[in-house]
Motif scaffolding. Sequence first.
Motif, PDB file in Angstrom:
ATOM      1  N   UNK A   1       0.845  -1.194   0.000  1.00 29.90           N
ATOM      2  CA  UNK A   1       0.000   0.000   0.000  1.00 29.90           C
ATOM      3  C   UNK A   1       0.881   1.245   0.000  1.00 29.90           C
ATOM      4  N   UNK A   2       1.905   1.284   0.857  1.00 27.98           N
ATOM      5  CA  UNK A   2       2.824   2.430   0.903  1.00 27.98           C
ATOM      6  C   UNK A   2       3.520   2.639  -0.437  1.00 27.98           C
ATOM      7  N   UNK A   3       3.989   1.550  -1.029  1.00 25.73           N
ATOM      8  CA  UNK A   3       4.686   1.657  -2.309  1.00 25.73           C
ATOM      9  C   UNK A   3       3.736   2.199  -3.380  1.00 25.73           C
ATOM     10  N   UNK A   4       2.505   1.714  -3.395  1.00 25.91           N
ATOM     11  CA  UNK A   4       1.520   2.197  -4.357  1.00 25.91           C
ATOM     12  C   UNK A   4       1.267   3.691  -4.153  1.00 25.91           C
ATOM     13  N   UNK A   5       1.106   4.111  -2.900  1.00 20.86           N
ATOM     14  CA  UNK A   5       0.864   5.524  -2.614  1.00 20.86           C
ATOM     15  C   UNK A   5       2.048   6.392  -3.042  1.00 20.86           C
ATOM     16  N   UNK A   6       3.262   5.915  -2.822  1.00 18.65           N
ATOM     17  CA  UNK A   6       4.444   6.669  -3.233  1.00 18.65           C
ATOM     18  C   UNK A   6       4.500   6.788  -4.755  1.00 18.65           C
ATOM     19  N   UNK A   7       4.169   5.697  -5.467  1.00 20.10           N
ATOM     20  CA  UNK A   7       4.159   5.736  -6.927  1.00 20.10           C
ATOM     21  C   UNK A   7       3.096   6.704  -7.432  1.00 20.10           C
ATOM     22  N   UNK A   8       1.927   6.706  -6.781  1.00 24.68           N
ATOM     23  CA  UNK A   8       0.859   7.626  -7.178  1.00 24.68           C
ATOM     24  C   UNK A   8       1.267   9.081  -6.940  1.00 24.68           C
ATOM     25  N   UNK A   9       1.948   9.349  -5.833  1.00 29.29           N
ATOM     26  CA  UNK A   9       2.423  10.705  -5.555  1.00 29.29           C
ATOM     27  C   UNK A   9       3.431  11.147  -6.610  1.00 29.29           C
ATOM     28  N   UNK A  10       4.333  10.245  -7.001  1.00 27.21           N
ATOM     29  CA  UNK A  10       5.326  10.570  -8.023  1.00 27.21           C
ATOM     30  C   UNK A  10       4.650  10.850  -9.366  1.00 27.21           C
ATOM     31  N   UNK A  11       3.641  10.053  -9.723  1.00 26.84           N
ATOM     32  CA  UNK A  11       2.919  10.279 -10.971  1.00 26.84           C
ATOM     33  C   UNK A  11       2.175  11.608 -10.951  1.00 26.84           C
ATOM     34  N   UNK A  12       1.565  11.932  -9.814  1.00 28.74           N
ATOM     35  CA  UNK A  12       0.852  13.207  -9.685  1.00 28.74           C
ATOM     36  C   UNK A  12       1.821  14.376  -9.813  1.00 28.74           C
ATOM     37  N   UNK A  13       2.978  14.275  -9.185  1.00 26.69           N
ATOM     38  CA  UNK A  13       3.980  15.333  -9.284  1.00 26.69           C
ATOM     39  C   UNK A  13       4.425  15.514 -10.733  1.00 26.69           C
ATOM     40  N   UNK A  14       4.637  14.410 -11.436  1.00 24.38           N
ATOM     41  CA  UNK A  14       5.049  14.481 -12.843  1.00 24.38           C
ATOM     42  C   UNK A  14       3.952  15.132 -13.685  1.00 24.38           C
ATOM     43  N   UNK A  15       2.715  14.719 -13.457  1.00 22.11           N
ATOM     44  CA  UNK A  15       1.590  15.289 -14.204  1.00 22.11           C
ATOM     45  C   UNK A  15       1.466  16.786 -13.938  1.00 22.11           C
ATOM     46  N   UNK A  16       1.561  17.184 -12.675  1.00 20.61           N
ATOM     47  CA  UNK A  16       1.481  18.608 -12.329  1.00 20.61           C
ATOM     48  C   UNK A  16       2.618  19.402 -12.976  1.00 20.61           C
ATOM     49  N   UNK A  17       3.824  18.836 -12.980  1.00 21.32           N
ATOM     50  CA  UNK A  17       4.966  19.510 -13.591  1.00 21.32           C
ATOM     51  C   UNK A  17       4.759  19.674 -15.087  1.00 21.32           C
ATOM     52  N   UNK A  18       4.253  18.647 -15.743  1.00 18.97           N
ATOM     53  CA  UNK A  18       3.994  18.720 -17.188  1.00 18.97           C
ATOM     54  C   UNK A  18       2.935  19.778 -17.471  1.00 18.97           C
ATOM     55  N   UNK A  19       1.881  19.826 -16.660  1.00 20.38           N
ATOM     56  CA  UNK A  19       0.830  20.822 -16.866  1.00 20.38           C
ATOM     57  C   UNK A  19       1.374  22.239 -16.687  1.00 20.38           C
ATOM     58  N   UNK A  20       2.179  22.453 -15.653  1.00 24.12           N
ATOM     59  CA  UNK A  20       2.764  23.779 -15.436  1.00 24.12           C
ATOM     60  C   UNK A  20       3.712  24.152 -16.568  1.00 24.12           C
ATOM     61  N   UNK A  21       4.515  23.206 -16.996  1.00 24.72           N
ATOM     62  CA  UNK A  21       5.463  23.447 -18.074  1.00 24.72           C
ATOM     63  C   UNK A  21       4.723  23.745 -19.374  1.00 24.72           C
ATOM     64  N   UNK A  22       3.703  22.963 -19.688  1.00 24.93           N
ATOM     65  CA  UNK A  22       2.943  23.126 -20.924  1.00 24.93           C
ATOM     66  C   UNK A  22       2.194  24.447 -20.959  1.00 24.93           C
ATOM     67  N   UNK A  23       1.734  24.910 -19.801  1.00 19.69           N
ATOM     68  CA  UNK A  23       0.991  26.178 -19.780  1.00 19.69           C
ATOM     69  C   UNK A  23       1.910  27.363 -20.079  1.00 19.69           C
ATOM     70  N   UNK A  24       3.180  27.253 -19.827  1.00 18.48           N
ATOM     71  CA  UNK A  24       4.127  28.336 -20.096  1.00 18.48           C
ATOM     72  C   UNK A  24       4.724  28.269 -21.500  1.00 18.48           C
ATOM     73  N   UNK A  25       4.762  27.095 -22.072  1.00 11.91           N
ATOM     74  CA  UNK A  25       5.373  26.920 -23.385  1.00 11.91           C
ATOM     75  C   UNK A  25       4.349  26.303 -24.329  1.00 11.91           C
ATOM     76  N   UNK A  26       3.741  27.132 -25.129  1.00  6.70           N
ATOM     77  CA  UNK A  26       2.728  26.669 -26.085  1.00  6.70           C
ATOM     78  C   UNK A  26       3.397  25.872 -27.201  1.00  6.70           C
ATOM     79  N   UNK A  27       2.690  24.904 -27.698  1.00  5.19           N
ATOM     80  CA  UNK A  27       3.191  24.112 -28.808  1.00  5.19           C
ATOM     81  C   UNK A  27       4.104  22.971 -28.400  1.00  5.19           C
ATOM     82  N   UNK A  28       4.320  22.771 -27.095  1.00  4.90           N
ATOM     83  CA  UNK A  28       5.162  21.677 -26.626  1.00  4.90           C
ATOM     84  C   UNK A  28       4.273  20.463 -26.382  1.00  4.90           C
ATOM     85  N   UNK A  29       4.636  19.346 -26.977  1.00  6.62           N
ATOM     86  CA  UNK A  29       3.873  18.118 -26.786  1.00  6.62           C
ATOM     87  C   UNK A  29       4.225  17.531 -25.416  1.00  6.62           C
TER      88      UNK A  29
END
Length: 194
Positions: free
Chosen positions: A150-178
Amino acid sequence: FLEDWEPITPKTVVARTTVMSVRAFNLKRVSLLEINSPFVKLFCGNDWKFVTEVNSLGGSFSEWDDLNWMFRVYKQDSITVEVYSGSVSQSQLIGRYVVSSQDFVSIPVDNKKHNNMVLIADIMDDRKRATGSIELNLIVEKGKEWDWYVDQYQQEQQALKLRKDTIERFSSHFRGVDPDKIRFPLSITIITIS
């Protein structure tokens, strides 16, 4: 409440441990003619044994990284760390450290850093004289085995959420980036500043 209770037996698992790195320092010389060539043996009960490579002519300090030694600690076990000088086939004990499973699981872990534990201890020779120190960097998961998953799953989910949030923040500043082409760890090169 009673349905979840399990009796504690000698074969009850009290922790799952991963040794990430080992450092031996302030090691006393075991030979008047030769510089120490340290290596470390780690034992947990009768089931687990690990050995580092020999650090030829390492002297009073040696370090081993990226070990990833994983083992289970049972209630009746003790963990023994021995530091030797020489080769695996012909060696001389510099010193050892022994900790019972009960004392081991009572050492605090840093839950903010994925259950990291830093264990620093003096090693002793057979005559109980201090002959140096060791530092083990560990990940220690205490409790029932299901809790670890359960702990390992939660840690993996937190890492995925952080990555998703970073991609969203990055994409909002740089248009046209896939966003699917963004690779981590993220590396940005600034060509010019105007």
